[in-house]
Enzyme design. Structure first.
Site, PDB file in Angstrom:
ATOM      1  N   HIS A 137      49.639  48.898  42.721  1.00 56.73           N
ATOM      2  CA  HIS A 137      50.751  48.801  41.817  1.00 56.73           C
ATOM      3  C   HIS A 137      50.767  47.418  41.369  1.00 56.73           C
ATOM      4  CE1 HIS A 137      53.111  52.222  43.900  1.00 56.73           C
ATOM      5  NE2 HIS A 137      52.632  52.576  42.932  1.00 56.73           N
ATOM      6  N   ARG A 141      47.446  63.994  33.930  1.00 54.06           N
ATOM      7  CA  ARG A 141      47.063  64.009  35.564  1.00 54.06           C
ATOM      8  C   ARG A 141      48.348  64.402  36.210  1.00 54.06           C
ATOM      9  NH1 ARG A 141      43.504  59.467  34.115  1.00 54.06           N
ATOM     10  NH2 ARG A 141      41.409  59.663  35.043  1.00 54.06           N
ATOM     11  N   ARG A 146      46.415  69.241  33.644  1.00 56.40           N
ATOM     12  CA  ARG A 146      45.457  69.415  34.763  1.00 56.40           C
ATOM     13  C   ARG A 146      46.229  69.736  36.423  1.00 56.40           C
ATOM     14  NH1 ARG A 146      41.562  64.843  36.997  1.00 56.40           N
ATOM     15  NH2 ARG A 146      43.344  63.880  37.716  1.00 56.40           N
ATOM     16  N   GLU A 195      33.319  67.639  37.082  1.00 56.11           N
ATOM     17  CA  GLU A 195      33.128  66.289  37.840  1.00 56.11           C
ATOM     18  C   GLU A 195      32.198  66.217  39.197  1.00 56.11           C
ATOM     19  OE1 GLU A 195      37.103  64.976  38.431  1.00 56.11           O
ATOM     20  OE2 GLU A 195      37.793  66.927  38.970  1.00 56.11           O
ATOM     21  N   ASN A 226      34.485  59.979  35.995  1.00 53.86           N
ATOM     22  CA  ASN A 226      34.673  58.950  37.165  1.00 53.86           C
ATOM     23  C   ASN A 226      34.093  59.657  38.467  1.00 53.86           C
ATOM     24  OD1 ASN A 226      36.142  57.736  35.206  1.00 53.86           O
ATOM     25  ND2 ASN A 226      38.096  58.518  35.875  1.00 53.86           N
ATOM     26  N   ASP A 227      34.456  61.042  38.716  1.00 54.61           N
ATOM     27  CA  ASP A 227      33.894  61.334  39.824  1.00 54.61           C
ATOM     28  C   ASP A 227      32.622  62.012  39.885  1.00 54.61           C
ATOM     29  OD1 ASP A 227      36.010  61.529  41.898  1.00 54.61           O
ATOM     30  OD2 ASP A 227      37.304  62.793  40.622  1.00 54.61           O
ATOM     31  N   ARG A 244      33.747  55.587  44.343  1.00 52.97           N
ATOM     32  CA  ARG A 244      34.040  55.065  43.023  1.00 52.97           C
ATOM     33  C   ARG A 244      35.022  53.766  43.177  1.00 52.97           C
ATOM     34  NH1 ARG A 244      37.940  59.868  40.713  1.00 52.97           N
ATOM     35  NH2 ARG A 244      39.163  58.373  39.604  1.00 52.97           N
ATOM     36  N   CYS A 292      36.770  63.148  29.835  1.00 59.65           N
ATOM     37  CA  CYS A 292      38.145  62.329  30.063  1.00 59.65           C
ATOM     38  C   CYS A 292      38.006  61.491  31.259  1.00 59.65           C
ATOM     39  CB  CYS A 292      39.327  63.575  30.560  1.00 59.65           C
ATOM     40  SG  CYS A 292      38.700  64.357  31.842  1.00 59.65           S
TER      41      CYS A 292
HETATM   42  C1  PEP Z   1      37.397  61.758  36.557  1.00 64.70           C
HETATM   43  O1  PEP Z   1      36.899  61.876  37.624  1.00 64.70           O
HETATM   44  O2  PEP Z   1      36.433  61.316  35.629  1.00 64.70           O
HETATM   45  C2  PEP Z   1      38.768  62.133  36.069  1.00 64.70           C
HETATM   46  C3  PEP Z   1      39.171  62.076  34.741  1.00 64.70           C
HETATM   47  O3  PEP Z   1      39.663  62.329  36.841  1.00 64.70           O
HETATM   48  P1  PEP Z   1      40.098  61.401  37.977  1.00 64.70           P
HETATM   49  O4  PEP Z   1      39.829  60.181  37.558  1.00 64.70           O
HETATM   50  O5  PEP Z   1      41.704  61.591  37.925  1.00 64.70           O
HETATM   51  O6  PEP Z   1      39.666  61.801  39.414  1.00 64.70           O
HETATM   52 MG    MG Z   2      38.230  63.276  38.990  1.00 62.74          MG
END
Ligand code: PEP
Ligand code: MG
Length: 841
Positions: A457, A564, A601, A695, A718-719, A729, A766
């Site tokens: 936060h 999200r 999502r 992902e 990201n994933d 990550r 994304c």
């Molecule tokens: C990702 O994994 O790139 C993604 C957009 O989902 P999150 O970051 O919410 O896991």
């Molecule tokens: Mg993800």
């Protein structure tokens, strides 16, 4: 000089002996640094293998050199890549220049910590002065600390005559690109290369200098990343030596380094060079110059017992009520919904039944209200921290913060306003959300904390305040004197101590250029994102709240590429009702409107995002466990309810539903069936578009089989990066390697796009890669149809698209797919980047 002496080296540790050839590190195994041996330690104190003087002790405490009276130099190196630990886990027991006896304790180390945080505990003993050696033990097996292990033959070592003819020549100063300066391995590579020349060569750093052919002397210079160094040489081949060795320094001496772009005038004279760099992880982007202000809280004094439990109960109730009121003021004055929600969550904590029950029970046992409340909050926070879940550990900080708020109210302790100088860079072990929200942004230029995480936060609040911030920085930062000038470069996660005036000026210029560019992008935010040769790409927003949806529209978003949904329901103790969910989705759908896509999502909880009202078993590897669609299919009622609430917005927007973490075709099919059943039950005939996140590498590799069964793909880089590279990550020490620019990730994106287009489906990105201006030409060139980006970056990403040539992007993308590493990809893209967005060091 010729001698015929022999010298025995003792085992510096107890443990299992290993031949150097088996050390998984080419520089050590190749004996470039020197011949010797390796021990897998079972003891935790490193002892001197010979008598001599400590000729070098690395400031990080992981390596030490001893020079015996006969000139023998022995390097002891605890663990592999332990330089990265920044001194944590090592306690030196001796000092440089100190005479030590054979067998004397030199460094104590925490084997558990090192084993967990470094590549290996394997410890090396290397004879760097080059004497031939004879092993006294078989090459493997258990050895005891102090037991003789090697015999050195000191005879017939002729000193190689150095050519010192002619005046000394000097190289240009250069900035060291190595992340940890010239530590053992790059120093060995450098010294080895220097030995190839007859000239006398010295490496200079500020007022100090070292014989460039001596590994130990180079290490004793204690160089760090960003140091300005130069070379001098005298002798027949001096000129050639300077050219070759300068190039070697620039290339990183065998280590992978990112190019350090330096404007010629920005190179500081050696005596003005930056002396140190501390590293952390970016919590909030940006950069700032300022002066260190250390923040530390003194412990509150409180009595353990109280006579009257009735009045103590009242006292606690009053403290809770006043804290709730103060938090309401913070909510009302918060700059945005996300920030207000943090303080709402704090209010919820004050009503937590378990916490209150614990505190009041202690009062009944005769404890004071303050003591009882402190014990209850500390116990709960310790519980959160012990569960091995990063998000819960971060919530522990919220609990401590709110606990402290109530405590101070009960004890009548006023927070004295901190008298801050202008341009203060705050340094703390940890900041609380309350402290962060209360920062005076007219005075505070940024902050760095030892604790905290990029998703805490505190990080969210710092981003909302526009304050650059780093977390996870080395604890050395706490020793900096107040007033120390520093450059905080949060984008790179670095804190530069004592920066040269040129750097500060550069930073000012950069900020001015960035500001002008931002204004310009903002003015053009409503224009389409179309390349110079007419290729259009959709730029939409990643959002987690209605407030962000509204802001995205004003900043030119062409829809929402990722809602999200889990963020609407985190930090609460019970599930939202159907009506509440419908109201939330409908409000967002109205804000997006019927002209644009809204991609909702479905719940992506589990992994790093636990949901209080969906109890989950403790998992050893939550990222590889019950996450995303796996969890929802295990609890289909949860998914049914969410589908039904989302479907209520079908007429308000161009509704898309997206499934997270899909790995198997069966998951997609089962989810589609549930969706169809819910739509049927609601009498909805036209099903919304259904797509999946790409992902998980399995989904990318089988995109050709998924494509016919979906309406779209959105790539979660990201994933996808964490699962492709097998790197958490959020791992603070892997942050620089877990890079979405890695060619393996890019190849999976290319595979996905090809499969989707072959079936006439569109592909978005994304993940955070889409929000990087550096990645825009690459993603365009790979054929991506939509970039869904972080809300404040929409204007910048659209502007970047308008500067590009699509045909050139396509050529570039194909070239980049053949590269070896993320560094190479970044280097290939950097020349295309607007110079005004990069801080040149
Ligand atoms: C990702 O994994 O790139 C993604 C957009 O989902 P999150 O970051 O919410 O896991
Ligand atoms: Mg993800």
């Amino acid at each position: 000089m010729v001698t015929s002496q022999q010298l025995q080296l003792l085992a510096p540790l107890s443990g299992v002996l290993m031949a150097l050839d088996n050390v998984p590190d080419p520089v050590f195994a190749s004996r470039l640094i020197g011949d010797g041996l390796c021990i897998d330690p079972t003891s935790q104190v490193l002892c001197a293998p010979l008598a001599g003087v400590i000729s070098n002790l690395q400031h990080t405490g992981h390596a030490i050199s001893i020079t015996g009276e006969n000139g023998v130099q022995v390097l002891l190196h605890i663990g592999l890549d332990t330089v990265n630990l920044g001194g944590k886990g090592f306690t030196p027991l001796v000092m440089e220049g100190q005479q030590v006896a054979a067998g004397q304790a030199l460094i104590e180390f925490d084997a558990d910590y090192i084993a967990l945080h470094a590549r290996s505990l394997l410890t090396l003993m290397l004879v760097v002065s080059g004497e031939p050696l004879v092993p006294l033990e078989p090459g493997s097996g258990l050895v005891e600390c102090g037991q003789p292990l090697l015999r050195l033959q000191l005879a017939a070592t002729e000193a190689v005559a150095e050519d010192q003819t002619g005046a000394a020549q000097f190289s240009e100063p250069q900035i060291l690109p190595n992340a940890n300066g010239l530590h053992a391995r790059p120093a060995a590579v450098f010294a080895q290369a220097a030995k190839g020349f007859a000239a006398t060569i010295r490496l200079h750093k500020q007022q100090g200098s070292a014989n460039a052919k001596s590994l130990v002397a180079i290490m004793a210079l204690q160089t760090v990343h960003g140091d300005s160094v130069h070379l001098s040489a005298a002798g027949v081949d001096a000129e050639q030596a300077l050219t070759v060795l300068s190039e070697l320094l620039a290339s990183g001496c065998g280590e992978t380094v990112t190019a350090v772009a330096v404007e010629p005038q920005a190179i500081a004279a050696p005596e003005q060079a930056a002396t140190d760099v501390l590293r952390g992880v970016c919590a909030s982007p940006g950069s700032a110059f300022g002066h260190v202000v250390q923040l530390s809280e003194s412990a509150l004094q409180l009595a353990e017992f109280a006579a009257d439990s009735h009045s103590e109960c009242e006292r606690l109730n009053q403290g809770l009520a006043e804290a709730t009121g103060a938090l309401q003021v913070l909510c009302d004055n918060a700059p945005g919904k996300a920030q207000a929600e943090i303080f709402k969550a704090h209010q919820e904590l004050l009503q937590d039944p378990d916490l209150l029950e614990h505190a009041f029970a202690l009062i009944e046992q005769g404890k004071s209200a303050a003591f009882a409340w402190q014990s209850a909050t500390q116990a709960t926070s310790a519980l959160f921290k012990s569960l091995g879940n990063r998000l819960l550990a971060e919530r522990a900080l919220d609990l401590e913060d709110v606990g402290q708020r109530v405590l101070k109210l009960m004890l009548g302790v006023q927070d004295s306003a901190l008298a801050l100088p202008d341009q203060a860079i705050l340094i703390a072990e940890q900041l609380t959300p309350s402290q962060t929200a209360g920062l005076d942004t007219r005075k505070v230029a940024g902050f760095a904390t030892v604790g905290g995480g990029a998703t805490s936060h505190v990080a969210i609040l710092a981003r909302a305040l526009g304050l650059p911030a780093i977390c996870g920085i080395s604890a050395q930062v706490l020793a900096l004197a107040n007033g120390t000038p520093v450059v905080l470069d949060a984008d790179l996660g670095t804190l530069h101590l004592q920066p040269a005036p040129e750097r500060i000026k550069q930073l000012d210029n950069l900020r001015e250029r960035q500001h002008q560019r931002k204004q310009q992008d903002l003015q053009q935010a409503a224009l389409a994102a179309c390349t110079r040769d007419g290729q259009r790409i959709e730029v939409s927003a990643n959002i987690a709240s209605l407030a962000e949806a509204e802001q995205a529209v004003t900043l030119g978003a062409e829809g929402v590429g990722l809602l999200r949904s889990e963020f609407l329901y985190l930090d609460r103790s019970s599930a939202p009702s159907h009506d509440e969910q419908v109201a939330t989705y409908s409000a967002i759908a109205r804000a997006v409107g019927t002209e644009h896509n809204l991609v909702v999502r479905t719940l992506d909880v589990g992994g790093d995002k636990p949901l209080a009202y969906v109890p989950m078993d403790h998992e050893a590897n939550p990222f590889l466990g019950m996450r995303g669609i796996r969890l929802c299919l295990e609890r289909p009622q949860l998914l049914r309810e969410q589908f039904s609430a989302i479907l209520a917005s079908a007429d308000l927007t161009r509704l898309h539903i997206m499934l997270p973490m899909v790995t198997q075709l069966s998951e997609l099919r089962m989810a589609r069936q549930l969706l169809e059943e819910q739509a049927l039950a609601l009498g909805i005939k036209a099903l919304p578009k259904l797509g999946i996140m790409i992902e998980v590498p399995a989904a990318a590799l089988m995109a050709d089989l998924f494509a016919p069964e979906v309406d779209f793909f959105s790539i979660g880089t990201n994933d996808l990066t964490q699962y492709t590279l097998a790197m958490d990550r959020d791992h603070p020490r892997l942050a620089s390697q877990a890079d979405s620019f890695h060619p393996a990730v890019l190849r999976l994106i290319a595979t996905t796009v090809k499969a989707a287009h072959a079936h006439g489906k569109w592909v978005g990105v994304c993940g955070a890669l889409a929000s990087e201006t550096l990645a825009v030409p690459l993603l365009l060139g790979l054929g991506v149809d939509e970039l869904s980006v972080s809300v404040p970056l929409i204007p910048a990403i659209k502007a970047r698209v308008r500067e590009l040539d699509f045909a050139a992007c396509q050529t570039l993308a194909q070239q980049v797919l053949g590269l070896e590493s993320a560094e190479q990809v970044r280097a290939a893209l950097l020349p295309l980047q607007q110079p005004m967005t990069v801080l040149e060091y």
